[in-house]
Design a protein around this motif. Sequence first.
Motif, PDB file in Angstrom:
ATOM      1  N   LEU A  36      10.754  -5.893   7.938  1.00  0.00           N
ATOM      2  CA  LEU A  36      10.874  -5.076   6.727  1.00  0.00           C
ATOM      3  C   LEU A  36      11.370  -5.897   5.548  1.00  0.00           C
ATOM      4  CD1 LEU A  36      12.378  -1.786   8.207  1.00  0.00           C
ATOM      5  CD2 LEU A  36      10.058  -2.136   7.320  1.00  0.00           C
ATOM      6  N   TYR A  37      12.335  -6.781   5.795  1.00  0.00           N
ATOM      7  CA  TYR A  37      12.868  -7.580   4.695  1.00  0.00           C
ATOM      8  C   TYR A  37      11.819  -8.549   4.172  1.00  0.00           C
ATOM      9  CZ  TYR A  37      16.459  -9.711   1.823  1.00  0.00           C
ATOM     10  OH  TYR A  37      17.185 -10.149   0.745  1.00  0.00           O
ATOM     11  N   LEU A  38      11.044  -9.137   5.061  1.00  0.00           N
ATOM     12  CA  LEU A  38       9.970 -10.037   4.626  1.00  0.00           C
ATOM     13  C   LEU A  38       8.905  -9.272   3.845  1.00  0.00           C
ATOM     14  CD1 LEU A  38       9.721 -12.176   7.858  1.00  0.00           C
ATOM     15  CD2 LEU A  38      10.121 -13.121   5.582  1.00  0.00           C
ATOM     16  N   LEU A  39       8.582  -8.071   4.302  1.00  0.00           N
ATOM     17  CA  LEU A  39       7.593  -7.272   3.575  1.00  0.00           C
ATOM     18  C   LEU A  39       8.087  -6.901   2.181  1.00  0.00           C
ATOM     19  CD1 LEU A  39       6.234  -4.945   6.394  1.00  0.00           C
ATOM     20  CD2 LEU A  39       4.887  -6.556   5.034  1.00  0.00           C
ATOM     21  N   SER A  40       9.391  -6.725   2.037  1.00  0.00           N
ATOM     22  CA  SER A  40       9.927  -6.422   0.708  1.00  0.00           C
ATOM     23  C   SER A  40       9.883  -7.637  -0.208  1.00  0.00           C
ATOM     24  CB  SER A  40      11.366  -5.911   0.826  1.00  0.00           C
ATOM     25  OG  SER A  40      12.256  -6.960   1.173  1.00  0.00           O
ATOM     26  N   ARG A  41       9.648  -8.825   0.373  1.00  0.00           N
ATOM     27  CA  ARG A  41       9.511 -10.066  -0.403  1.00  0.00           C
ATOM     28  C   ARG A  41       8.104 -10.643  -0.230  1.00  0.00           C
ATOM     29  NH1 ARG A  41      13.806  -7.823  -0.793  1.00  0.00           N
ATOM     30  NH2 ARG A  41      15.827  -8.746  -1.291  1.00  0.00           N
ATOM     31  N   ARG A  42       7.145  -9.773  -0.002  1.00  0.00           N
ATOM     32  CA  ARG A  42       5.797 -10.230   0.366  1.00  0.00           C
ATOM     33  C   ARG A  42       5.150 -11.113  -0.693  1.00  0.00           C
ATOM     34  NH1 ARG A  42       5.145  -4.665  -0.036  1.00  0.00           N
ATOM     35  NH2 ARG A  42       4.640  -4.477   2.173  1.00  0.00           N
ATOM     36  N   GLN A  43       5.576 -10.979  -1.945  1.00  0.00           N
ATOM     37  CA  GLN A  43       4.965 -11.775  -3.013  1.00  0.00           C
ATOM     38  C   GLN A  43       5.225 -13.267  -2.836  1.00  0.00           C
ATOM     39  OE1 GLN A  43       7.577  -9.826  -3.378  1.00  0.00           O
ATOM     40  NE2 GLN A  43       9.182 -10.890  -4.523  1.00  0.00           N
ATOM     41  N   LEU A  44       6.220 -13.634  -2.016  1.00  0.00           N
ATOM     42  CA  LEU A  44       6.536 -15.040  -1.769  1.00  0.00           C
ATOM     43  C   LEU A  44       5.737 -15.625  -0.619  1.00  0.00           C
ATOM     44  CD1 LEU A  44      10.433 -14.847  -2.101  1.00  0.00           C
ATOM     45  CD2 LEU A  44       8.780 -15.522  -3.862  1.00  0.00           C
ATOM     46  N   LEU A  45       5.018 -14.784   0.124  1.00  0.00           N
ATOM     47  CA  LEU A  45       4.325 -15.212   1.332  1.00  0.00           C
ATOM     48  C   LEU A  45       2.838 -15.408   1.070  1.00  0.00           C
ATOM     49  CD1 LEU A  45       5.972 -12.677   3.824  1.00  0.00           C
ATOM     50  CD2 LEU A  45       6.833 -14.917   3.075  1.00  0.00           C
ATOM     51  N   THR A  46       2.169 -16.152   1.951  1.00  0.00           N
ATOM     52  CA  THR A  46       0.726 -16.319   1.836  1.00  0.00           C
ATOM     53  C   THR A  46       0.027 -14.996   2.146  1.00  0.00           C
ATOM     54  OG1 THR A  46       0.395 -16.906   4.159  1.00  0.00           O
ATOM     55  CG2 THR A  46       0.932 -18.706   2.631  1.00  0.00           C
ATOM     56  N   PRO A  47      -1.181 -14.780   1.613  1.00  0.00           N
ATOM     57  CA  PRO A  47      -1.917 -13.539   1.932  1.00  0.00           C
ATOM     58  C   PRO A  47      -2.112 -13.335   3.427  1.00  0.00           C
ATOM     59  CG  PRO A  47      -2.947 -14.667   0.078  1.00  0.00           C
ATOM     60  CD  PRO A  47      -1.895 -15.598   0.609  1.00  0.00           C
ATOM     61  N   GLU A  48      -2.385 -14.420   4.162  1.00  0.00           N
ATOM     62  CA  GLU A  48      -2.589 -14.293   5.609  1.00  0.00           C
ATOM     63  C   GLU A  48      -1.322 -13.798   6.305  1.00  0.00           C
ATOM     64  OE1 GLU A  48      -5.481 -17.358   4.088  1.00  0.00           O
ATOM     65  OE2 GLU A  48      -3.365 -16.880   3.777  1.00  0.00           O
ATOM     66  N   ASN A  49      -0.173 -14.319   5.903  1.00  0.00           N
ATOM     67  CA  ASN A  49       1.074 -13.913   6.536  1.00  0.00           C
ATOM     68  C   ASN A  49       1.501 -12.519   6.101  1.00  0.00           C
ATOM     69  OD1 ASN A  49       1.309 -16.262   8.067  1.00  0.00           O
ATOM     70  ND2 ASN A  49       2.361 -17.348   6.423  1.00  0.00           N
ATOM     71  N   GLN A  50       1.169 -12.143   4.877  1.00  0.00           N
ATOM     72  CA  GLN A  50       1.393 -10.761   4.454  1.00  0.00           C
ATOM     73  C   GLN A  50       0.616  -9.790   5.333  1.00  0.00           C
ATOM     74  OE1 GLN A  50       1.000  -9.905   0.212  1.00  0.00           O
ATOM     75  NE2 GLN A  50       1.414 -12.050  -0.270  1.00  0.00           N
ATOM     76  N   GLU A  51      -0.637 -10.113   5.604  1.00  0.00           N
ATOM     77  CA  GLU A  51      -1.468  -9.246   6.434  1.00  0.00           C
ATOM     78  C   GLU A  51      -0.945  -9.194   7.868  1.00  0.00           C
ATOM     79  OE1 GLU A  51      -4.692  -6.761   7.647  1.00  0.00           O
ATOM     80  OE2 GLU A  51      -3.587  -7.134   5.786  1.00  0.00           O
ATOM     81  N   SER A  52      -0.487 -10.317   8.397  1.00  0.00           N
ATOM     82  CA  SER A  52       0.092 -10.323   9.741  1.00  0.00           C
ATOM     83  C   SER A  52       1.297  -9.392   9.813  1.00  0.00           C
ATOM     84  CB  SER A  52       0.507 -11.744  10.136  1.00  0.00           C
ATOM     85  OG  SER A  52      -0.608 -12.577  10.309  1.00  0.00           O
ATOM     86  N   LEU A  53       2.157  -9.448   8.803  1.00  0.00           N
ATOM     87  CA  LEU A  53       3.327  -8.576   8.796  1.00  0.00           C
ATOM     88  C   LEU A  53       2.932  -7.109   8.700  1.00  0.00           C
ATOM     89  CD1 LEU A  53       5.818 -10.486   6.475  1.00  0.00           C
ATOM     90  CD2 LEU A  53       6.107 -10.021   8.900  1.00  0.00           C
ATOM     91  N   ARG A  54       1.903  -6.821   7.917  1.00  0.00           N
ATOM     92  CA  ARG A  54       1.456  -5.431   7.787  1.00  0.00           C
ATOM     93  C   ARG A  54       0.994  -4.889   9.135  1.00  0.00           C
ATOM     94  NH1 ARG A  54      -2.929  -2.411   7.353  1.00  0.00           N
ATOM     95  NH2 ARG A  54      -4.319  -4.208   7.663  1.00  0.00           N
ATOM     96  N   LEU A  55       0.234  -5.697   9.866  1.00  0.00           N
ATOM     97  CA  LEU A  55      -0.246  -5.267  11.180  1.00  0.00           C
ATOM     98  C   LEU A  55       0.901  -5.135  12.173  1.00  0.00           C
ATOM     99  CD1 LEU A  55      -3.498  -7.429  11.451  1.00  0.00           C
ATOM    100  CD2 LEU A  55      -3.323  -4.975  10.961  1.00  0.00           C
ATOM    101  N   ILE A  56       1.864  -6.057  12.097  1.00  0.00           N
ATOM    102  CA  ILE A  56       3.016  -5.980  12.989  1.00  0.00           C
ATOM    103  C   ILE A  56       3.822  -4.714  12.717  1.00  0.00           C
ATOM    104  CG2 ILE A  56       5.262  -7.034  13.483  1.00  0.00           C
ATOM    105  CD1 ILE A  56       3.872  -9.765  13.181  1.00  0.00           C
ATOM    106  N   GLN A  57       4.047  -4.413  11.442  1.00  0.00           N
ATOM    107  CA  GLN A  57       4.802  -3.211  11.107  1.00  0.00           C
ATOM    108  C   GLN A  57       4.136  -1.955  11.671  1.00  0.00           C
ATOM    109  OE1 GLN A  57       4.850  -1.922   7.013  1.00  0.00           O
ATOM    110  NE2 GLN A  57       6.980  -1.231   7.161  1.00  0.00           N
ATOM    111  N   GLN A  58       2.818  -1.894  11.617  1.00  0.00           N
ATOM    112  CA  GLN A  58       2.095  -0.751  12.155  1.00  0.00           C
ATOM    113  C   GLN A  58       2.301  -0.612  13.663  1.00  0.00           C
ATOM    114  OE1 GLN A  58      -1.998  -1.275  11.003  1.00  0.00           O
ATOM    115  NE2 GLN A  58      -1.673  -0.565   8.900  1.00  0.00           N
ATOM    116  N   GLY A  59       2.570  -1.727  14.335  1.00  0.00           N
ATOM    117  CA  GLY A  59       2.714  -1.693  15.781  1.00  0.00           C
ATOM    118  C   GLY A  59       4.143  -1.551  16.266  1.00  0.00           C
TER     119      GLY A  59
END
Length: 329
Positions: free
Chosen positions: A267-290
Amino acid sequence: MQDNSQSTMPGRFPAQSGLSDAPVAILLSLYNGGTYLSEQLASLEGQTHTNWVLYWRDDGSTDGTLSLMQHFSQKMGHRCIMVTPRNGQHLGVTASYSHLLAAVPPDMPVAFCDQDDVWLPDKLARGLKALATLPPTQPGLYCARQTLTDRNLTPVGLSPPLPQATSFLAALTQNIATGCTIMLSPAACDLLKKSMPASSHILHDWWAYLLVAGAGGNILTDNRPVLLYRQHGQNAVGAPARFMQRALGALRRGPSLFMDIFRANTLYLLSRRQLLTPENQESLRLIQQGLGRGWRGLAARFSLLQKMEQLRRHEKLEQLVFRLWFLLG
């Protein structure tokens, strides 16, 4: 899902710019460390790379730590900079290092320092040599192994071997970057200054590892020990040398604590998603869903483990523990 964070070993590329000769900001947070502090300070003075400045703050010590540090500061003059505490409060490890990092000028590499270790003479030089292989705009984190000792600095073993390659998804499962060995490139320092965690649920070293890897930076690992890591029973974080000790510790903690931390980091990384690569943002989104609970969440997490091969720990037996905790927690 692909993960574009990368890792390289030191010395693979020729050194760039003048970073290997650069002034280094050493960050030292102190809390009741008077028993062992003098030996650590002496090891800083013994570094072969002598171009360093020590930024330090006392986090509310009640022993002789502050007096020792003030004496050392008088001796070293402009090479010691006291960072005053925020309202005189005890901030804790993560917030204290965040406060120190904010005081570092731009364009300086940083080395985290613990109060009770002893650095080997070439620690700074080796870390700078590794970071100098990176382009100036590339965030880089260097970390190394440690010689584990008892309270009298008698060696008792080595910390676990570090992998030659790692990834952002692997960083989510465990921290391989022990804070007292970490050095950060100037670009990595700038990155962390934008987003140091306010919560104490995660330590500064794991957050540095997560953020640099998540931003597509380089994690540089060194399997030669760089310091004597003193184990005295009052360490902020200990370092069991043997797998069985680490595995038994994980079993005692159980899956709930690990997954609470995993969810909080996500959750904390997702709140700072603008600092991450698009690929890693998408990985976090999928992880959060699971990360839901119950049977549906269990099925989703099982599917994630099948799809995300890099969501794993580096040692096979530790990977088994992680998969069990990830499914049950």
